[in-house]
Scaffold this motif. Structure first.
Motif, PDB file in Angstrom:
ATOM      1  N   GLY A   7       0.817  -1.221   0.000  1.00 22.62           N
ATOM      2  CA  GLY A   7       0.000   0.000   0.000  1.00 22.62           C
ATOM      3  C   GLY A   7       0.848   1.267   0.000  1.00 22.62           C
ATOM      4  N   GLY A  24       1.649  -4.480  -4.293  1.00 23.83           N
ATOM      5  CA  GLY A  24       1.479  -5.340  -3.126  1.00 23.83           C
ATOM      6  C   GLY A  24       0.144  -6.058  -3.103  1.00 23.83           C
ATOM      7  N   MET A  25      -0.932  -5.309  -3.116  1.00 23.32           N
ATOM      8  CA  MET A  25      -2.269  -5.907  -3.069  1.00 23.32           C
ATOM      9  C   MET A  25      -2.881  -5.958  -4.461  1.00 23.32           C
ATOM     10  SD  MET A  25      -2.646  -6.729  -0.062  1.00 23.32           S
ATOM     11  CE  MET A  25      -4.098  -6.738   0.910  1.00 23.32           C
ATOM     12  N   SER A  26      -2.651  -4.890  -5.220  1.00 25.90           N
ATOM     13  CA  SER A  26      -3.225  -4.849  -6.567  1.00 25.90           C
ATOM     14  C   SER A  26      -2.718  -6.008  -7.417  1.00 25.90           C
ATOM     15  CB  SER A  26      -2.881  -3.518  -7.225  1.00 25.90           C
ATOM     16  OG  SER A  26      -1.502  -3.236  -7.072  1.00 25.90           O
ATOM     17  N   GLU A  55       0.473  -1.514 -15.559  1.00 28.30           N
ATOM     18  CA  GLU A  55       1.402  -1.313 -14.433  1.00 28.30           C
ATOM     19  C   GLU A  55       2.610  -0.553 -14.968  1.00 28.30           C
ATOM     20  OE1 GLU A  55       1.847  -1.951 -10.831  1.00 28.30           O
ATOM     21  OE2 GLU A  55       3.477  -0.668 -11.550  1.00 28.30           O
ATOM     22  N   ARG A  93       7.470  -4.720 -10.807  1.00 31.72           N
ATOM     23  CA  ARG A  93       6.262  -5.349 -10.236  1.00 31.72           C
ATOM     24  C   ARG A  93       5.742  -6.430 -11.184  1.00 31.72           C
ATOM     25  NH1 ARG A  93       3.934  -1.665  -6.411  1.00 31.72           N
ATOM     26  NH2 ARG A  93       5.690  -0.426  -5.746  1.00 31.72           N
ATOM     27  N   ILE A 129      -2.204   3.343 -17.174  1.00 33.02           N
ATOM     28  CA  ILE A 129      -3.611   2.936 -17.351  1.00 33.02           C
ATOM     29  C   ILE A 129      -4.344   3.918 -18.267  1.00 33.02           C
ATOM     30  CG2 ILE A 129      -4.239   4.041 -15.140  1.00 33.02           C
ATOM     31  CD1 ILE A 129      -6.076   1.059 -16.709  1.00 33.02           C
ATOM     32  N   GLN A 138      -6.569   0.024  -9.201  1.00 34.97           N
ATOM     33  CA  GLN A 138      -5.987  -0.233  -7.881  1.00 34.97           C
ATOM     34  C   GLN A 138      -4.592   0.361  -7.759  1.00 34.97           C
ATOM     35  OE1 GLN A 138      -6.715  -4.178  -6.334  1.00 34.97           O
ATOM     36  NE2 GLN A 138      -6.365  -3.452  -4.267  1.00 34.97           N
ATOM     37  N   SER A 165      -2.275   3.258  -5.966  1.00 40.04           N
ATOM     38  CA  SER A 165      -2.364   3.650  -4.547  1.00 40.04           C
ATOM     39  C   SER A 165      -2.902   5.068  -4.415  1.00 40.04           C
ATOM     40  CB  SER A 165      -0.997   3.512  -3.878  1.00 40.04           C
ATOM     41  OG  SER A 165      -0.834   2.206  -3.412  1.00 40.04           O
ATOM     42  N   HIS A 180      -4.859   6.281  -2.322  1.00 41.23           N
ATOM     43  CA  HIS A 180      -5.020   6.844  -0.977  1.00 41.23           C
ATOM     44  C   HIS A 180      -3.842   7.764  -0.669  1.00 41.23           C
ATOM     45  CE1 HIS A 180      -2.370   3.438  -0.211  1.00 41.23           C
ATOM     46  NE2 HIS A 180      -2.090   3.942   0.961  1.00 41.23           N
ATOM     47  N   CYS A 207       0.882   7.238 -10.631  1.00 44.25           N
ATOM     48  CA  CYS A 207       1.848   7.735 -11.620  1.00 44.25           C
ATOM     49  C   CYS A 207       1.071   8.449 -12.721  1.00 44.25           C
ATOM     50  CB  CYS A 207       2.647   6.563 -12.192  1.00 44.25           C
ATOM     51  SG  CYS A 207       3.861   7.084 -13.402  1.00 44.25           S
ATOM     52  N   TYR A 260     -12.337   0.258  -6.245  1.00 44.26           N
ATOM     53  CA  TYR A 260     -11.969  -0.930  -5.477  1.00 44.26           C
ATOM     54  C   TYR A 260     -11.244  -0.591  -4.175  1.00 44.26           C
ATOM     55  CZ  TYR A 260     -11.021  -5.781  -4.545  1.00 44.26           C
ATOM     56  OH  TYR A 260     -10.990  -7.006  -3.940  1.00 44.26           O
ATOM     57  N   TYR A 281     -17.126  -0.808  -4.543  1.00 45.20           N
ATOM     58  CA  TYR A 281     -17.428  -2.242  -4.600  1.00 45.20           C
ATOM     59  C   TYR A 281     -18.100  -2.724  -3.320  1.00 45.20           C
ATOM     60  CZ  TYR A 281     -13.419  -3.063  -1.611  1.00 45.20           C
ATOM     61  OH  TYR A 281     -12.569  -3.068  -0.548  1.00 45.20           O
ATOM     62  N   ARG A 295     -15.188   3.089   1.907  1.00 49.97           N
ATOM     63  CA  ARG A 295     -14.903   1.705   1.576  1.00 49.97           C
ATOM     64  C   ARG A 295     -15.734   0.743   2.432  1.00 49.97           C
ATOM     65  NH1 ARG A 295      -8.800  -0.432   0.793  1.00 49.97           N
ATOM     66  NH2 ARG A 295      -9.062  -1.672   2.649  1.00 49.97           N
ATOM     67  N   GLY A 353      -6.573   1.482   3.959  1.00 47.62           N
ATOM     68  CA  GLY A 353      -6.450   1.562   2.500  1.00 47.62           C
ATOM     69  C   GLY A 353      -6.962   2.855   1.912  1.00 47.62           C
TER      70      GLY A 353
HETATM   71  N1  LIG Z   1     -10.070  -3.320  -1.941  1.00 48.33           N
HETATM   72  C1  LIG Z   1      -9.256  -3.839  -1.095  1.00 48.33           C
HETATM   73  O1  LIG Z   1      -9.577  -4.809  -0.452  1.00 48.33           O
HETATM   74  C2  LIG Z   1      -7.903  -3.277  -0.936  1.00 48.33           C
HETATM   75  C3  LIG Z   1      -7.010  -4.008  -0.190  1.00 48.33           C
HETATM   76  C4  LIG Z   1      -5.720  -3.541  -0.075  1.00 48.33           C
HETATM   77  C5  LIG Z   1      -5.356  -2.381  -0.670  1.00 48.33           C
HETATM   78  N2  LIG Z   1      -6.252  -1.628  -1.333  1.00 48.33           N
HETATM   79  C6  LIG Z   1      -5.864  -0.339  -1.908  1.00 48.33           C
HETATM   80  O2  LIG Z   1      -5.423  -0.584  -3.231  1.00 48.33           O
HETATM   81  C7  LIG Z   1      -4.375   0.315  -3.545  1.00 48.33           C
HETATM   82  C8  LIG Z   1      -3.183  -0.455  -4.064  1.00 48.33           C
HETATM   83  O3  LIG Z   1      -2.585  -1.229  -3.020  1.00 48.33           O
HETATM   84  P1  LIG Z   1      -1.188  -1.933  -3.295  1.00 48.33           P
HETATM   85  O4  LIG Z   1      -0.802  -2.600  -2.032  1.00 48.33           O
HETATM   86  O5  LIG Z   1      -1.256  -2.753  -4.516  1.00 48.33           O
HETATM   87  O6  LIG Z   1      -0.277  -0.671  -3.553  1.00 48.33           O
HETATM   88  P2  LIG Z   1       1.057  -0.588  -4.386  1.00 48.33           P
HETATM   89  O7  LIG Z   1       1.505   0.808  -4.234  1.00 48.33           O
HETATM   90  O8  LIG Z   1       1.937  -1.698  -4.003  1.00 48.33           O
HETATM   91  O9  LIG Z   1       0.603  -0.867  -5.912  1.00 48.33           O
HETATM   92  C9  LIG Z   1      -0.021   0.076  -6.762  1.00 48.33           C
HETATM   93  C10 LIG Z   1       0.594  -0.078  -8.131  1.00 48.33           C
HETATM   94  O10 LIG Z   1      -0.018   0.814  -9.047  1.00 48.33           O
HETATM   95  C11 LIG Z   1       0.972   1.207  -9.991  1.00 48.33           C
HETATM   96  N3  LIG Z   1       0.525   2.446 -10.621  1.00 48.33           N
HETATM   97  C12 LIG Z   1       0.421   3.681 -10.051  1.00 48.33           C
HETATM   98  N4  LIG Z   1      -0.084   4.555 -10.918  1.00 48.33           N
HETATM   99  C13 LIG Z   1      -0.290   3.878 -12.080  1.00 48.33           C
HETATM  100  C14 LIG Z   1      -0.820   4.254 -13.342  1.00 48.33           C
HETATM  101  N5  LIG Z   1      -1.268   5.495 -13.569  1.00 48.33           N
HETATM  102  N6  LIG Z   1      -0.905   3.307 -14.315  1.00 48.33           N
HETATM  103  C15 LIG Z   1      -0.488   2.033 -14.083  1.00 48.33           C
HETATM  104  N7  LIG Z   1       0.038   1.638 -12.904  1.00 48.33           N
HETATM  105  C16 LIG Z   1       0.111   2.542 -11.909  1.00 48.33           C
HETATM  106  C17 LIG Z   1       2.217   1.373  -9.146  1.00 48.33           C
HETATM  107  O11 LIG Z   1       3.397   1.305  -9.907  1.00 48.33           O
HETATM  108  C18 LIG Z   1       2.081   0.238  -8.148  1.00 48.33           C
HETATM  109  O12 LIG Z   1       2.787  -0.907  -8.552  1.00 48.33           O
HETATM  110  C19 LIG Z   1      -4.096   1.100  -2.277  1.00 48.33           C
HETATM  111  O13 LIG Z   1      -4.755   2.346  -2.329  1.00 48.33           O
HETATM  112  C20 LIG Z   1      -4.668   0.251  -1.206  1.00 48.33           C
HETATM  113  O14 LIG Z   1      -5.042   0.995  -0.085  1.00 48.33           O
HETATM  114  C21 LIG Z   1      -7.523  -2.074  -1.512  1.00 48.33           C
END
Ligand SMILES: NC(=O)c1ccc[n+]([C@@H]2O[C@H](COP(=O)([O-])OP(=O)(O)OC[C@H]3O[C@@H](n4cnc5c(N)ncnc54)[C@H](O)[C@@H]3O)[C@@H](O)[C@H]2O)c1
Length: 675
Positions: A129, A257-259, A277, A282, A324, A344, A346, A348, A356, A404, A436, A552, A590
């Motif tokens: 995150g 991480g989560m995405s 991505e 990643r 994206i 997804q 980040s 937040h 990005c 999400y 969601y 959320r 999140g």
């Molecule tokens: N819905 C859920 O259950 C849930 C659970 C956990 C996390 N989240 C939320 O999801 C988000 C992502 O979490 P994470 O752990 O994967 O974070 P993360 O920062 O590890 O991954 C986000 C990814 O998005 C990529 N990214 C950023 N901008 C981009 C763009 N414009 N185009 C393409 N890629 C881009 C980044 O390079 C990064 O790898 C956070 O906001 C987190 O709080 C939601």
């Protein structure tokens, strides 16, 4: 005697006198960007003075310089020198030192959160995150370990934002560790004050399971994403309950991480997916794990692979290395119909590197964050505007877009777009695209009490995980009441085949209150019988009762209480009262600082009767607090679940239920007063 001499004499638990060697950094491990903080010179001095509290005065001169350098170059003091050399990972529990099983088990979980294969920025103690940390710095890490080694089953360790405040006498049924992260006094509860506090070394962003020491790699969210996608297909695309998403296209962003779970979840649900991505490293991770099936930086190729699979009804997950917004523009121009769309990134923390902007490569984004954070903000805002515009265009053509839980729509609103709000003015009534949870996960799962129950086999033995999977599957098979149970059965039955484990031997499984309790009791019995080694249970904070987050988890609470944080706090307090092994309460999660209060727990199963007693009290409470609150908010499925609970538990529990008034009576009453 000087103050420092007195202090040294009074502490039997402290960092070793000798400074460790400065570690070498393994090449290729992702590093956190410089973190933002607007610090005055006095603030900087305070931050260094604060960090030196962990250090013997003989080393203050040397360490003050090192800390000053870290603050300047990293925006935070991480105390890199104190990171143990080499790879950290959750070792088998017997390899840890300790005076009680919980002390050792918790060390496994902490180390798993910092594993190079699991953590996002392991050198900066960041698990996922973008900013979610185990604790603030490596001095804290070392000291927490020392305390956990010393901890007995009649003491409780208190951890405040990563800082181990100390060991205090308690009792055998009390939590062994009580954690809080980033809780701020209301007036100061915003990102700017948080950044300053974090830079001063007094606040940790625990996210959810990062600072709650219960992260189990991206598997943790695969199940939730699988459930969300499948149910979005059922509710919005009219897919029958016994069919999956084959022949449908899903498009999203983020393989972090989560995405990183999105590709895997989409494939398990049968869909063809393209996930954008910007960070190739990643994609490397997810491709090597088999969590995406294809990778390319070419838009035409990405689209062709996905459409070919979609046509043939075969699942795939194509990682597109790029932005994206570029992907959406391309798909729109080529008139590609997208069934389901999400995001997804980040969002937040969009201005801290979480998002990005279109037009910048990942490397340019990192450089600009360092050199020109204000300029970076403007890029992010512009990109979010256009990103949102593209989503609206797809929506007009029949795409179902859902937020999400990454605060994407909130970020669009914060960047200046009012039309994203349901009431066209502010975010109090939510956004034009439901999240969601509002539409899918809330009514279909949380209101029944289904949430992300999880466990880790502390032996690190894959056979233990196989046995627990089989026991859980058998339980669900014999308690199959509704389609949610069947989905969960299929999930755990096929979990091994889907190769979900990264790091320790863990499993996530959505279950309701009684499912969680009964499976937990079964596992404890298996430990008692020597069929498996000890297990630690937990859950994601992202759950029925653990989190108050109006954008959320509690976005489907419509009685006006969505802005209250009583439930998560009660859940945490109740878990403490019932003796969970460790409990955590956080600000942020999140959706970002000030936007959520969330809590979770860890519960060590050692096979004892004591643990059975705690499980019978704590497991139903942890979930039913959420169902009871959702029921009081007049959520239909929660009301029926609470009614059933009252009937089945009339000797021990009682939930207050809401009478539901007719709108016409209220309207008539208001008209009568006006007249
Ligand atoms: N819905 C859920 O259950 C849930 C659970 C956990 C996390 N989240 C939320 O999801 C988000 C992502 O979490 P994470 O752990 O994967 O974070 P993360 O920062 O590890 O991954 C986000 C990814 O998005 C990529 N990214 C950023 N901008 C981009 C763009 N414009 N185009 C393409 N890629 C881009 C980044 O390079 C990064 O790898 C956070 O906001 C987190 O709080 C939601």
């Amino acid at each position: 005697m000087s103050v420092n001499e007195m202090i040294q004499d009074a502490m039997t638990i402290q960092l070793d006198y000798e400074l460790p060697e400065y570690p070498t950094f393994t090449a290729g491990i992702r590093r956190a960007p410089r973190r933002e903080s607007h610090m005055t010179e006095a603030d900087k001095a305070l931050a260094i003075k604060n960090a030196l509290r962990y250090i013997h005065p003989d080393h203050h001169e040397q360490m003050a310089k090192e800390f000053a350098e870290e603050l300047e170059t990293r925006g935070r003091i991480y105390g890199y020198r104190f990171r143990p050399a080499g790879k950290l990972y959750g070792k088998p529990i017997d390899e840890y030192k300790g005076n009680c099983i919980e002390g050792k088990a918790i060390q496994v979980m902490i180390d798993n959160n910092l594993d190079f294969d699991v953590a996002l920025y392991p050198y900066e103690l960041t698990t996922y995150g973008e900013t979610g940390q185990v604790c603030q710095n490596w001095m804290q890490y070392r000291l927490i370990k020392k305390y956990l080694e010393a901890l007995t089953d009649e003491q409780t360790l208190v951890v405040m934002s990563g800082h181990p405040l100390g060991l205090f006498h308690s009792h055998k049924l009390a939590p062994r560790v009580v954690i809080t992260n980033g809780l701020m006094v209301g007036t100061f509860d915003d990102q700017e004050h948080f950044n300053r506090a974090a830079a001063l070394g007094v606040a940790n962003y625990g996210q959810m399971t990062a600072g709650g020491w219960m992260y189990i790699g991206p598997q943790g969210i695969v199940h939730g994403t699988f459930n969300t996608l499948l149910n979005a297909g059922r509710l919005k695309l009219g897919i029958p309950k016994d069919k999956d998403l084959s022949g449908r296209l899903f498009v999203s962003a983020g393989l972090g991480g989560m995405s990183g779970a999105q590709g895997k979840a989409a494939m398990i649900a049968g869909a063809a997916a393209i996930i954008a991505e910007v960070d190739d490293s990643r994609i490397d991770t997810r491709y090597t794990q088999g969590w995406v099936s294809h990778r390319t930086a070419n838009l035409e190729e990405a689209t062709k692979i996905a459409l070919d699979h979609q046509k043939a009804g075969n699942p795939c997950a194509v990682a597109y290395n790029g932005n994206i917004v570029d992907l959406l523009e391309y798909l729109y121009e080529k008139n590609v119909h997208v069934d389901l769309m999400s995001d997804q990134t980040s969002c937040h923390v969009p201005y801290d590197g979480g998002y990005c902007p279109q037009g910048l490569t990942f490397e340019q984004r990192t450089e600009m964050l360092d050199k020109d954070p204000e300029g970076f903000r403007a890029w992010v805002d512009k990109s979010l505007h256009h990103h949102y515009e593209m989503i609206c265009k797809f929506h007009e053509k029949g795409t179902y877009f859902f937020d999400y839980g990454n605060s994407f729509l909130k970020a669009v609103y914060d960047s200046g777009v009012k039309s994203v709000c349901k009431n066209g003015e502010n975010d109090l009534d939510g956004f034009v695209f439901p999240s969601y949870v509002e539409d899918i996960l809330g009514p279909q799962l949380f209101d029944f009490g289904y949430g992300p129950f999880r466990w880790c086999c502390l032996s690190r033995n894959p056979e233990d995980l196989d046995k627990t999977d089989a026991a859980a599957a058998e339980y669900i098979r014999t308690h199959n009441r509704r389609y949610q149970d069947y989905d969960n059965y299929v999930w755990v039955r096929d979990a091994k085949k889907n190769k979900l484990v990264v790091g320790t031997q863990c499993r996530i499984l959505y279950q309701d209150a009684m499912g969680r309790m009964n499976i937990a009791l079964k596992f404890n019995e298996m430990v008692r019988n020597g069929e498996i080694g000890p297990v630690i249970l937990g859950r994601d904070h992202h759950d029925t009762g653990g989190t108050d987050a109006p954008f959320r988890e509690t976005s489907n609470i419509k009685d006006g209480s969505n802005i209250m944080a009583d439930m998560a706090t009660q859940c945490y307090a109740g878990n403490a009262a019932r003796g969970m092994s460790y409990i955590a309460l956080h600000n942020g999660g999140g959706t970002g600082i000030g936007r959520a209060i969330n809590g979770g727990f860890g519960m060590v199963l050692d096979g004892s009767e004591r643990v059975d007693t705690i499980l019978r009290m704590a497991m139903p409470w942890d979930t039913m607090v959420g169902v009871a609150r959702r029921s009081w908010a007049r959520n239909e499925n929660a009301i029926t679940t609470a009614v059933e609970y009252n009937q089945k538990n009339k000797d021990t529990d009682h939930i207050t239920l809401p009478y539901v008034a007719e709108d016409s009576i209220i309207e008539a009453a208001l008209r009568a007063v006006e007249a």
